[in-house]
Write a protein that holds these residues in place. Structure first.
Motif, PDB file in Angstrom:
ATOM      1  N   LYS A 244       0.812  -1.217   0.000  1.00 13.65           N
ATOM      2  CA  LYS A 244       0.000   0.000   0.000  1.00 13.65           C
ATOM      3  C   LYS A 244       0.847   1.269   0.000  1.00 13.65           C
ATOM      4  N   GLN A 245       2.145   1.149   0.309  1.00  9.58           N
ATOM      5  CA  GLN A 245       3.019   2.313   0.278  1.00  9.58           C
ATOM      6  C   GLN A 245       3.475   2.638  -1.143  1.00  9.58           C
ATOM      7  N   THR A 246       3.245   1.748  -2.104  1.00  8.41           N
ATOM      8  CA  THR A 246       3.636   1.959  -3.496  1.00  8.41           C
ATOM      9  C   THR A 246       2.534   2.725  -4.217  1.00  8.41           C
ATOM     10  N   TRP A 247       2.842   3.937  -4.686  1.00 12.65           N
ATOM     11  CA  TRP A 247       1.800   4.817  -5.216  1.00 12.65           C
ATOM     12  C   TRP A 247       1.127   4.268  -6.474  1.00 12.65           C
ATOM     13  N   TYR A 248       1.875   3.507  -7.284  1.00 13.74           N
ATOM     14  CA  TYR A 248       1.331   3.035  -8.554  1.00 13.74           C
ATOM     15  C   TYR A 248       0.653   1.675  -8.433  1.00 13.74           C
ATOM     16  N   ALA A 249       0.604   1.104  -7.231  1.00 10.26           N
ATOM     17  CA  ALA A 249       0.075  -0.248  -7.075  1.00 10.26           C
ATOM     18  C   ALA A 249      -1.395  -0.353  -7.486  1.00 10.26           C
ATOM     19  N   PRO A 251      -3.432   1.693  -9.575  1.00  9.55           N
ATOM     20  CA  PRO A 251      -3.691   1.722 -11.027  1.00  9.55           C
ATOM     21  C   PRO A 251      -3.081   0.532 -11.763  1.00  9.55           C
ATOM     22  N   LEU A 252      -1.935   0.023 -11.280  1.00  9.66           N
ATOM     23  CA  LEU A 252      -1.329  -1.149 -11.904  1.00  9.66           C
ATOM     24  C   LEU A 252      -2.236  -2.366 -11.753  1.00  9.66           C
ATOM     25  N   ALA A 253      -2.771  -2.590 -10.541  1.00  8.05           N
ATOM     26  CA  ALA A 253      -3.660  -3.725 -10.300  1.00  8.05           C
ATOM     27  C   ALA A 253      -4.931  -3.607 -11.139  1.00  8.05           C
ATOM     28  N   THR A 254      -5.444  -2.379 -11.277  1.00 12.79           N
ATOM     29  CA  THR A 254      -6.634  -2.156 -12.100  1.00 12.79           C
ATOM     30  C   THR A 254      -6.353  -2.469 -13.562  1.00 12.79           C
ATOM     31  N   ALA A 255      -5.205  -1.986 -14.065  1.00 11.27           N
ATOM     32  CA  ALA A 255      -4.837  -2.214 -15.466  1.00 11.27           C
ATOM     33  C   ALA A 255      -4.600  -3.695 -15.744  1.00 11.27           C
ATOM     34  N   VAL A 256      -3.998  -4.409 -14.787  1.00  8.47           N
ATOM     35  CA  VAL A 256      -3.754  -5.846 -14.964  1.00  8.47           C
ATOM     36  C   VAL A 256      -5.071  -6.616 -14.950  1.00  8.47           C
ATOM     37  N   GLY A 257      -6.021  -6.167 -14.150  1.00  5.22           N
ATOM     38  CA  GLY A 257      -7.285  -6.883 -14.016  1.00  5.22           C
ATOM     39  C   GLY A 257      -8.204  -6.765 -15.215  1.00  5.22           C
ATOM     40  N   VAL A 258      -8.128  -5.641 -15.944  1.00  8.58           N
ATOM     41  CA  VAL A 258      -9.065  -5.397 -17.041  1.00  8.58           C
ATOM     42  C   VAL A 258      -8.998  -6.457 -18.145  1.00  8.58           C
ATOM     43  N   PRO A 259      -7.805  -6.866 -18.638  1.00  7.15           N
ATOM     44  CA  PRO A 259      -7.797  -7.840 -19.735  1.00  7.15           C
ATOM     45  C   PRO A 259      -8.222  -9.246 -19.313  1.00  7.15           C
ATOM     46  N   SER A 286      -9.157  -3.402  -5.834  1.00  8.69           N
ATOM     47  CA  SER A 286      -9.178  -2.785  -7.165  1.00  8.69           C
ATOM     48  C   SER A 286      -8.986  -3.840  -8.246  1.00  8.69           C
ATOM     49  N   PHE A 287      -8.061  -4.758  -8.006  1.00  3.66           N
ATOM     50  CA  PHE A 287      -7.823  -5.844  -8.957  1.00  3.66           C
ATOM     51  C   PHE A 287      -9.095  -6.682  -9.131  1.00  3.66           C
ATOM     52  N   MET A 288      -9.733  -7.058  -8.029  1.00  5.73           N
ATOM     53  CA  MET A 288     -10.930  -7.880  -8.095  1.00  5.73           C
ATOM     54  C   MET A 288     -12.059  -7.171  -8.830  1.00  5.73           C
ATOM     55  N   MET A 289     -12.266  -5.893  -8.533  1.00  3.82           N
ATOM     56  CA  MET A 289     -13.338  -5.138  -9.185  1.00  3.82           C
ATOM     57  C   MET A 289     -13.086  -4.992 -10.678  1.00  3.82           C
ATOM     58  N   ALA A 290     -11.822  -4.756 -11.059  1.00  2.22           N
ATOM     59  CA  ALA A 290     -11.500  -4.599 -12.477  1.00  2.22           C
ATOM     60  C   ALA A 290     -11.742  -5.899 -13.241  1.00  2.22           C
ATOM     61  N   VAL A 291     -11.333  -7.024 -12.649  1.00  2.00           N
ATOM     62  CA  VAL A 291     -11.508  -8.321 -13.313  1.00  2.00           C
ATOM     63  C   VAL A 291     -12.983  -8.627 -13.516  1.00  2.00           C
ATOM     64  N   ILE A 320     -12.132   5.009 -12.679  1.00  4.56           N
ATOM     65  CA  ILE A 320     -11.886   6.057 -11.685  1.00  4.56           C
ATOM     66  C   ILE A 320     -12.455   5.662 -10.326  1.00  4.56           C
ATOM     67  N   GLY A 321     -13.674   5.119 -10.341  1.00  2.00           N
ATOM     68  CA  GLY A 321     -14.288   4.679  -9.087  1.00  2.00           C
ATOM     69  C   GLY A 321     -13.476   3.583  -8.412  1.00  2.00           C
ATOM     70  N   ILE A 322     -13.021   2.613  -9.204  1.00  3.45           N
ATOM     71  CA  ILE A 322     -12.231   1.506  -8.655  1.00  3.45           C
ATOM     72  C   ILE A 322     -10.923   2.015  -8.061  1.00  3.45           C
ATOM     73  N   ILE A 323     -10.255   2.927  -8.753  1.00  4.41           N
ATOM     74  CA  ILE A 323      -8.973   3.456  -8.267  1.00  4.41           C
ATOM     75  C   ILE A 323      -9.177   4.262  -6.985  1.00  4.41           C
ATOM     76  N   ILE A 324     -10.237   5.052  -6.927  1.00  2.00           N
ATOM     77  CA  ILE A 324     -10.527   5.815  -5.706  1.00  2.00           C
ATOM     78  C   ILE A 324     -10.760   4.864  -4.530  1.00  2.00           C
ATOM     79  N   VAL A 325     -11.525   3.813  -4.765  1.00  2.00           N
ATOM     80  CA  VAL A 325     -11.778   2.822  -3.728  1.00  2.00           C
ATOM     81  C   VAL A 325     -10.462   2.182  -3.271  1.00  2.00           C
ATOM     82  N   GLY A 326      -9.602   1.831  -4.221  1.00  2.35           N
ATOM     83  CA  GLY A 326      -8.320   1.211  -3.887  1.00  2.35           C
ATOM     84  C   GLY A 326      -7.454   2.091  -3.003  1.00  2.35           C
ATOM     85  N   TYR A 327      -7.296   3.341  -3.398  1.00  2.94           N
ATOM     86  CA  TYR A 327      -6.485   4.263  -2.588  1.00  2.94           C
ATOM     87  C   TYR A 327      -7.141   4.486  -1.227  1.00  2.94           C
TER      88      TYR A 327
END
Length: 333
Positions: A244-249, A251-259, A286-291, A320-327
């Motif tokens: 959770k200390q990694t700022w890009y975690a 959006p990265l999890a969201t992007a990985v989950g979409v495909p 975020s990963f779960m919601m994106a998938v 955007i909603g998923i990323i906000i929830v993740g952060y």
């Protein structure tokens, strides 16, 4: 209060979590020569426990939810949603999504039916967002892994995303972005069949068989990936990328989950392993919601029903909603 707490803990640990099964499998593996704490014993322990637990819960949950769903055919759901207006209509659409099929591809035909029936576009999108992301099955299974507080929080934020997303789409007045064959479809009133209890039981049993066949491959793959993460990937690597200390975690999890394409039952074993290895809870959610909501196959199917502008708006709002929830979860928890 102590009795209630003890009863709840027993229900969560032994009924939903099936800790007795985990202990039993561990003992059987030790007797078979696969000791705890070494490969492949730990891998087999994780795999067998999660496979059995998920399929048992899946069968029970699908039966119960399908029986409930038999009381809400599309015609009846349309009439219920038609009685409400404004944000209350979006809320009802999102709540109805909780008693419908388990994956986004299954929800799109129902979304198309609601839209062609003349329901407000925002309401149908609230349904489309909540149906794969939030359902009664995900609530119970999340409780079995993460506990009641996190499970209910996940469901609540999922419903919030669905209501807000549908409301925004409604305010944008993008009805012209719906495919012509849906907008121009004749609205035919079909009387809902009167089902007996036996009919509903048969329907529920058939849904169990059909759904298990459909999602079984994704569950097996998910559990294998989860077991591999749990046993083969060092904790410091997961923490450095998805902590959770990694700022890009997030959006990265969201992007990985979409495909990816899976339902909530296939993603939870992966989420369970990532959490144990130190990944941030918000990142995992975020990963779960994106998938579950934005899988590539479902977006391809949806692109046949709506035009590019509306599809892009839908994906953007949900992301955007998923990323906000993740952060938010990473900061709070």
């Amino acid at each position: 209060m102590k009795i209630i707490k003890n009863g709840w803990d027993f229900f969560q640990d032994q009924i939903l979590g099936m800790h007795w099964l985990k202990d039993l499998i561990g003992k059987l593996l030790v007797e078979a020569g696969f000791g705890e704490g070494r490969f492949p014993g730990e891998f087999l322990h994780f795999f067998l426990y999660d496979i059995i637990k998920i399929f048992v819960l899946l069968a029970v949950l699908i039966f119960v939810i399908s029986y409930i769903q038999s009381y809400f055919p599309p015609e009846k759901s349309k009439k219920i949603m038609g009685r409400f207006h404004g944000i209350w209509a979006n809320l009802i659409g999102a709540l109805l999504g909780t008693v419908t099929p388990f994956c986004s591809c299954s929800s799109i035909p129902i979304f198309m039916g609601f839209t062609s029936a003349g329901l407000p576009l925002g309401v149908t999108f609230s349904f489309l967002i909540s149906s794969p992301m939030v359902d009664l099955g995900s609530l119970v299974l999340l409780m079995s892994v993460f506990g009641g507080k996190i499970a209910f929080a996940y469901v609540i934020v999922g419903l919030v995303i669905a209501v807000i997303g549908g409301t925004i789409i409604e305010r944008l007045h993008m009805e012209d972005q719906v495919a012509d064959f849906i907008r121009q479809a004749p609205n035919v009133e079909v009387a809902s069949p009167s089902l007996t209890i036996a009919d509903r039981m048969d329907y529920a049993k058939n849904q169990v068989v059909a759904t298990v066949k459909k999602v079984a491959p994704y569950i097996v793959v998910g559990v294998i990936i989860g077991a591999a993460i749990h046993n083969l990937i060092p904790e410091h690597i997961v923490r450095s990328i998805l902590g959770k200390q990694t700022w890009y975690a997030v959006p990265l999890a969201t992007a990985v989950g979409v495909p990816m394409y899976a339902d909530i039952f296939g993603t939870i074993p992966i989420a369970e392993s990532l959490l144990a290895k130190g990944a941030g809870l918000g990142t995992i959610l975020s990963f779960m919601m994106a998938v579950t909501t934005l899988s590539l196959p479902s977006m391809v199917m949806l692109s046949k029903a709506i035009k590019k502008k509306l599809l892009g708006t839908f994906i953007g709002i949900v992301c955007i909603g998923i990323i906000i929830v993740g952060y938010g979860f990473n900061v709070i928890i």
